[in-house]
Design a protein around this motif. Structure first.
Motif, mmCIF file in Angstrom:
data_model
loop_
_atom_site.group_PDB
_atom_site.id
_atom_site.type_symbol
_atom_site.label_atom_id
_atom_site.label_comp_id
_atom_site.label_asym_id
_atom_site.label_seq_id
_atom_site.Cartn_x
_atom_site.Cartn_y
_atom_site.Cartn_z
ATOM 1 N N ALA A 119 0.903 -1.156 0.000
ATOM 2 C CA ALA A 119 0.000 0.000 0.000
ATOM 3 C C ALA A 119 0.931 1.193 0.000
ATOM 4 O O ALA A 119 2.092 1.078 0.404
ATOM 5 C CB ALA A 119 -0.880 0.031 1.241
ATOM 6 N N ASP A 121 0.611 4.019 1.736
ATOM 7 C CA ASP A 121 0.593 4.903 2.924
ATOM 8 C C ASP A 121 1.877 4.996 3.752
ATOM 9 O O ASP A 121 2.217 6.087 4.207
ATOM 10 C CB ASP A 121 -0.646 4.652 3.800
ATOM 11 N N ASP A 129 -3.343 5.357 0.913
ATOM 12 C CA ASP A 129 -2.911 4.080 0.323
ATOM 13 C C ASP A 129 -2.767 4.173 -1.193
ATOM 14 O O ASP A 129 -2.204 3.271 -1.818
ATOM 15 C CB ASP A 129 -3.919 2.967 0.665
ATOM 16 N N SER A 164 -2.901 -4.206 1.027
ATOM 17 C CA SER A 164 -3.831 -3.713 2.047
ATOM 18 C C SER A 164 -4.473 -2.400 1.615
ATOM 19 O O SER A 164 -5.049 -1.694 2.415
ATOM 20 C CB SER A 164 -3.086 -3.501 3.373
ATOM 21 N N LYS A 194 -11.597 -5.018 3.571
ATOM 22 C CA LYS A 194 -10.974 -4.153 4.563
ATOM 23 C C LYS A 194 -11.869 -2.941 4.754
ATOM 24 O O LYS A 194 -12.128 -2.189 3.816
ATOM 25 C CB LYS A 194 -9.581 -3.725 4.091
ATOM 26 N N TYR A 200 -8.057 1.105 13.523
ATOM 27 C CA TYR A 200 -6.663 1.144 13.043
ATOM 28 C C TYR A 200 -5.831 2.231 13.723
ATOM 29 O O TYR A 200 -4.650 2.385 13.412
ATOM 30 C CB TYR A 200 -6.589 1.394 11.519
ATOM 31 N N PHE A 203 -2.277 1.514 15.148
ATOM 32 C CA PHE A 203 -1.358 1.131 14.061
ATOM 33 C C PHE A 203 -0.833 2.379 13.343
ATOM 34 O O PHE A 203 0.345 2.501 13.030
ATOM 35 C CB PHE A 203 -2.106 0.232 13.076
ATOM 36 N N ARG A 204 -1.737 3.340 13.103
ATOM 37 C CA ARG A 204 -1.310 4.563 12.414
ATOM 38 C C ARG A 204 -0.374 5.380 13.300
ATOM 39 O O ARG A 204 0.524 6.057 12.797
ATOM 40 C CB ARG A 204 -2.528 5.379 11.973
ATOM 41 N N LYS A 216 -10.315 7.445 4.559
ATOM 42 C CA LYS A 216 -10.076 6.369 3.593
ATOM 43 C C LYS A 216 -11.380 5.765 3.065
ATOM 44 O O LYS A 216 -11.392 4.671 2.521
ATOM 45 C CB LYS A 216 -9.174 5.309 4.228
ATOM 46 N N GLN A 220 -11.646 2.124 1.355
ATOM 47 C CA GLN A 220 -11.960 1.059 2.315
ATOM 48 C C GLN A 220 -13.475 0.924 2.436
ATOM 49 O O GLN A 220 -14.223 1.866 2.181
ATOM 50 C CB GLN A 220 -11.319 1.381 3.668
ATOM 51 N N LYS A 247 -10.898 -7.639 7.551
ATOM 52 C CA LYS A 247 -10.211 -6.761 8.500
ATOM 53 C C LYS A 247 -11.063 -5.547 8.812
ATOM 54 O O LYS A 247 -11.589 -4.946 7.874
ATOM 55 C CB LYS A 247 -8.899 -6.324 7.859
ATOM 56 N N TYR A 270 -7.825 -10.221 10.317
ATOM 57 C CA TYR A 270 -6.832 -9.375 10.979
ATOM 58 C C TYR A 270 -7.434 -8.799 12.256
ATOM 59 O O TYR A 270 -8.317 -7.954 12.206
ATOM 60 C CB TYR A 270 -6.388 -8.254 10.029
ATOM 61 N N VAL A 272 -7.044 -6.438 14.636
ATOM 62 C CA VAL A 272 -6.216 -5.240 14.427
ATOM 63 C C VAL A 272 -5.784 -4.539 15.722
ATOM 64 O O VAL A 272 -6.222 -4.892 16.824
ATOM 65 C CB VAL A 272 -6.928 -4.216 13.508
ATOM 66 N N SER A 273 -4.983 -3.505 15.506
ATOM 67 C CA SER A 273 -4.345 -2.787 16.616
ATOM 68 C C SER A 273 -5.335 -2.281 17.665
ATOM 69 O O SER A 273 -5.094 -2.400 18.868
ATOM 70 C CB SER A 273 -3.522 -1.626 16.063
ATOM 71 N N TYR A 312 -1.677 -9.429 17.206
ATOM 72 C CA TYR A 312 -0.590 -8.965 18.070
ATOM 73 C C TYR A 312 -0.531 -9.791 19.354
ATOM 74 O O TYR A 312 0.401 -9.644 20.130
ATOM 75 C CB TYR A 312 -0.763 -7.469 18.386
#
Ligand code: PBG
Length: 322
Positions: A119, A121, A129, A164, A194, A200, A203-204, A216, A220, A247, A270, A272-273, A312
């Protein structure tokens, strides 16, 4: 009463005997963050126990994980601002520390599975992305950039390409570019469904990759939609994806289930974070039991139909099972 369902719950042994879902280390992919340089290990504020690693220390971390029985990793780069531009050219530059790290990791640990992120980003001065022109994300200008990025990662030795970005047609364009360059064995795990999600955020923070303007939502997916995920899945399968991903995971268990029913390809999810951060935050406050809660979450994702989970929690899970 002829039927007493509680009889099948009366002991741990019986509960284990009839358990419909089982979670294994080999179903997990552990996402890791890479920074340029040496001897760096910085914790991500909103993701306790997750770090940005320089390659030298990351090799030790991977070795640690392998000893715990983890064999699958996804690698994400945190790129310095001065290396970012509108076209994300650094993503395929021959000096790129991410590509070099892929090479180093695969040389040292040839038997693990290493998955990339494709991606714009992490490398884009716009933080999107895709390619941005007058505030718009231009699909077809993005595709050749993604293809170059994927080929560069394949050259570095990646096992699975992970697009992604959610541009239309990218799986096909990447598959074709890989094949034309002789990488017919490089797999694609498409981020098929996604969603434009608030989960997210951490993660960002970790990658400093938040969009500089806008959001996005034009690429997305809309969290209100499920059928759209089936369209995405059909396209990705047709374009040559080897795995389909949903995700985030937790708020989209119905989508995981739906995709699992539609396709015979392996489904990944996923976790995610933000899903990770929530449990940590609640546990730190003493409001939830950390281990029991993440186990329940991972189990629910598996039960919904995910064959593979990117999470994670992978290392903690592996420790628990060692
Ligand atoms: C970016 C990318 C994102 C994640 C993986 N790849 C964030 C985004 O789309 O903004 C999120 C992963 C996570 O939250 O754990 N292409």
């Amino acid at each position: 009463m002829l039927q007493r369902p509680r009889r099948n719950r009366k002991s741990k042994a019986i509960r284990d005997l009839i358990a419909e879902t089982s979670l294994q280390k080999n179903n997990l992919i552990y996402p890791l963050f890479l920074v340029n340089g040496e001897n760096k290990k910085t914790e991500i504020d909103s993701m306790p126990n997750c770090y940005r690693w320089s390659i030298d220390l990351l090799l030790h971390e991977i070795e640690d994980c392998i000893k715990l029985g983890l064999n699958n990793f996804a690698l994400f780069p945190a790129v310095e601002d001065n290396l970012k531009d509108k076209e994300a050219t650094y993503s395929y530059h021959h000096d790129n520390f991410y590509l070099q790290a892929i090479n180093t990791i695969k040389n040292k640990f040839p038997n693990i599975t290493l998955m990339s992120d494709v991606a714009m980003d992490p490398y884009s001065s716009d933080g999107h992305d895709g390619y941005v022109e007058n505030g718009e994300i231009i699909n077809d200008k993005t595709l050749p950039i993604l293809a170059k990025m994927a080929v560069a990662q394949a050259q570095a030795g990646i096992d699975i390409i992970g697009p992604s970005d959610m541009m239309d047609g990218r799986v096909g364009v990447i598959r074709e570019a890989l094949d034309q360059n002789g990488f017919t064995n490089t797999s694609i795990m498409s981020y098929t469904a996604k969603y434009a999600s608030s989960f997210y955020g951490p993660f960002r923070d970790a990658l400093d990759s938040a969009p500089k303007s806008g959001d996005k939502k034009t690429y997305q997916m809309d969290p209100r939609n499920k059928k759209e995920a089936l369209i995405e899945a059909e396209l990705d399968e047709f374009e040559g994806a080897d795995f389909l991903m949903v995700k985030p995971a937790l708020s989209y268990l119905d989508v995981i289930h739906c995709l699992k029913e539609q396709t015979d390809l392996p489904i990944s999810a996923y976790n995610v974070s933000g899903e990770y951060a929530m449990i940590h935050a609640a546990a730190q406050n003493g409001w939830l039991d950390y281990e029991k809660t993440y186990m329940e979450v991972l189990t629910s994702i598996k039960r919904a139909g995910a064959d593979i989970i990117l999470t994670y929690f992978a290392k903690d899970f592996a420790k628990l099972k060692s």
